[in-house]
Design an enzyme around this catalytic site. Structure first.
Site, PDB file in Angstrom:
ATOM      1  N   CYS A 137      10.800  -5.813  -5.052  1.00  0.00           N
ATOM      2  CA  CYS A 137       9.971  -4.948  -5.895  1.00  0.00           C
ATOM      3  C   CYS A 137       8.513  -5.288  -5.585  1.00  0.00           C
ATOM      4  O   CYS A 137       8.233  -6.179  -4.791  1.00  0.00           O
ATOM      5  CB  CYS A 137      10.319  -5.061  -7.374  1.00  0.00           C
TER       6      CYS A 137
ATOM      7  N   CYS B 288       8.752  -1.686   2.283  1.00  0.00           N
ATOM      8  CA  CYS B 288       9.898  -2.420   2.816  1.00  0.00           C
ATOM      9  C   CYS B 288      10.233  -1.923   4.216  1.00  0.00           C
ATOM     10  O   CYS B 288      10.505  -0.744   4.406  1.00  0.00           O
ATOM     11  CB  CYS B 288      11.100  -2.240   1.895  1.00  0.00           C
TER      12      CYS B 288
ATOM     13  N   CYS C  72       9.334  -0.280  -4.519  1.00  0.00           N
ATOM     14  CA  CYS C  72       8.304  -0.777  -3.602  1.00  0.00           C
ATOM     15  C   CYS C  72       7.912   0.278  -2.581  1.00  0.00           C
ATOM     16  O   CYS C  72       7.097   0.021  -1.701  1.00  0.00           O
ATOM     17  CB  CYS C  72       8.738  -2.078  -2.919  1.00  0.00           C
TER      18      CYS C  72
END
Length: 135
Positions: free
Chosen positions: A12, A90, A86
């Site tokens: 996150c 990522c 996120c």
């Protein structure tokens, strides 16, 4: 021959609430059958104190963790990458299993809201563990 232990990475933004709670549940419920890590794209200095209280209410201590910066290595080492808001931070690698869990951010929330997020995370973790450890 025993199957390798799967590695799950929870990601996150701040690595201070959702991902820490999810990692805490995996550590508690998987009993060593799953390796778990967590990280954030913009980690905070410490774990959200309301998340700590919410997890303590169910007998899980997440105070030993600390927010960590998401690295490419962490993603490469994971079998399953669970993102929690996120966005594009990522990195994506072929052959990895990715899931995006839509969860409210506990940052700035009161204990009642964080309890609901905690319980949602627990249900998702239980389902994930049943998939990963049923083989």
């Amino acid at each position: 021959m025993t199957a390798p232990i799967p590695t799950v990475l929870f990601v996150c933004v701040h690595n201070a609430g959702r991902s820490q709670m999810a990692a805490g549940y995996v550590q508690h419920l998987a009993a060593g059958r799953v390796d778990v890590r967590s990280a954030g794209s913009e980690p905070k200095d410490s774990i959200n104190p309301v998340a700590v209280v919410a997890m303590a209410e169910v007998g899980i201590d997440i105070t030993t963790g600390a927010p960590k910066l998401l690295t490419v290595d962490a993603v490469q080492q994971a079998d399953v990458v669970i993102t929690m808001g996120c966005g594009d931070a990522c990195p994506i690698f072929p052959g990895k299993r990715y899931e995006d869990w839509e969860l409210d951010d506990p940052a700035g929330q009161g204990i009642e809201a964080v309890r609901a997020i905690r319980d949602d995370i627990r249900a998702r973790v239980v389902a994930l563990l049943s998939e990963l450890t049923s083989a």
